[in-house]
Each structure stands twice: as C-alpha cells, then as structure tokens.
Design a protein around this motif. Structure first.
Motif, short mmCIF file in Angstrom:
data_model
loop_
_atom_site.label_atom_id
_atom_site.label_comp_id
_atom_site.label_asym_id
_atom_site.label_seq_id
_atom_site.Cartn_x
_atom_site.Cartn_y
_atom_site.Cartn_z
N VAL A 15 0.94 -1.49 0.10
CA VAL A 15 -0.30 0.20 -0.09
C VAL A 15 0.57 1.14 0.41
O VAL A 15 0.73 1.83 -1.24
N VAL A 16 1.81 1.12 1.28
CA VAL A 16 2.82 2.29 1.22
C VAL A 16 3.55 2.69 -0.50
O VAL A 16 4.00 3.74 -0.79
N ASP A 17 4.21 1.84 -0.53
CA ASP A 17 4.68 1.68 -2.20
C ASP A 17 4.17 2.44 -3.66
O ASP A 17 4.45 2.80 -4.26
N SER A 18 2.90 1.52 -3.45
CA SER A 18 1.41 2.00 -4.01
C SER A 18 1.88 3.58 -4.29
O SER A 18 1.63 4.41 -4.77
N ALA A 19 1.19 3.86 -3.11
CA ALA A 19 0.91 5.37 -2.53
C ALA A 19 2.10 6.06 -2.83
O ALA A 19 1.79 7.16 -3.88
N LEU A 20 2.97 6.04 -2.89
CA LEU A 20 4.59 6.78 -3.01
C LEU A 20 4.23 6.82 -4.25
O LEU A 20 5.14 7.98 -4.95
N ALA A 21 4.75 5.69 -4.89
CA ALA A 21 4.81 6.33 -6.57
C ALA A 21 3.49 6.70 -7.41
O ALA A 21 4.09 6.66 -8.55
N SER A 22 2.47 6.56 -6.28
CA SER A 22 1.41 7.60 -7.03
C SER A 22 0.89 9.05 -6.83
O SER A 22 0.57 9.82 -7.41
N TRP A 23 2.02 9.56 -5.68
CA TRP A 23 2.23 10.84 -5.63
C TRP A 23 3.15 11.77 -6.35
O TRP A 23 3.98 11.56 -6.87
#
Length: 177
Positions: A15-23
C-alpha cells in the motif's frame, strides 16, 4: 476503542509503495532535480517511516504530517495543493478496506496509475524479489505516466533563505499571495 486487526506488514508495504509511487508532486520533484543528496535513500527512508506509522495504526493526521515534512525537508518541495492529504486519506482507507476486501482490487481502486508498473515489478521470480524491490520502485516511478502540463505548476521548489551581506538570514514568507 477496540484495536482493529493488525495489518500484515507485506500488505502495508504494498500500500505504502503504491501510494508513494502515485504521488505526482513527489515524482515531479525528483524528476526536476529538486532533491539534494541521495534520492533513493531519502525515498526508502520515507517509505520505511510510513510503513512504521501504518503498522502502529497511526491516524491520517500523523501520516499527513510525515508526508508534508518529508516533502519539505527531504525532497525540497512545497505541496501547495495539499495532495499529501489526499494521499494519506487514500492510505488509511486502503488499509481499512484490505482487511475485508481483495488487496489488489483495493490498491487498483485507490492508486490506478501505479497498478501497471506494479504488475511488471511483481511478476518477477520470487527469489529475486528482495533484491529488486528498490530497483522496481524507482522504475515504477519513472514508468508511471505523468501529465506534465496539468501538474507542472503545482510543484514549487521550496525557497532557500536569502542571506544578505551582513550574513543575516532573511526568511522568506512561506506563501506569497
């Protein structure tokens, strides 16, 4: 209140990696070279800190604070449109939903732009997964498409204080109206 189910670290990680990559703001700051020092290191650090917060069951405000201060201090940009708020909300919502819903479905719903790149990075051989994670993340970031025109103006390079001749720091206003 009753503690909610403990999050699975592997799920939090995704979840965190996805969030950061989509920021988008963060990605633009990195691409425009705002960041001084080792970008990958700073990125991993932010990712670690976020995962810790999520595993502790921190609330949205804690996550917002981390994202905003990291943007400013580590990645040298002001997130003036407050996208870090949307991001932390998505993280919190995502973590709540994956307790009852399918992980991939939830991530696809909240972070649609990342799913393509994630699919590529996840398909590899299990044995190499550990080593590849950092690599996959930066690839994810560069592969995720950016609509330059619409987001360009939102990311502001934070201003360094101006030093005048006497050596005094003139701190510039955070926002110019």
């Amino acid at each position: 209140g009753v503690m909610s189910a403990k999050h699975d670290p592997a799920h939090v990680s995704l979840v965190v990696d996805s969030a950061l990559a989509s920021w988008t703001s963060l990605r633009l700051a990195i691409q425009h070279g705002f960041v001084e020092g080792n970008t990958d290191e700073k990125f991993s650090q932010l990712s670690e800190d976020l995962k810790c917060l999520c595993l502790q069951g921190s609330d949205q405000l804690d996550i917002e604070e981390l994202l905003e201060s990291s943007a400013y201090h580590d990645f040298n940009f002001l997130d003036e449109d407050g996208s870090f708020k949307d991001l932390s909300k998505a993280i919190v919502t995502c973590l709540k939903e994956i307790q009852t819903e399918d992980l991939n479905t939830v991530i696809r719903k909240h972070f649609p732009s990342v799913t393509e790149a994630l699919k590529k990075s996840v398909q590899g051989d299990d044995k190499t997964e550990e080593v590849e994670e950092g690599l996959a993340l930066s690839e994810m970031i560069s592969e995720t498409s950016i609509k330059e025109e619409s987001t360009e103006s939102r990311v502001k390079h934070k201003q360094e204080p101006v030093i005048d001749e006497d050596g005094f720091e003139l701190v510039q206003p955070r926002r110019r109206r």
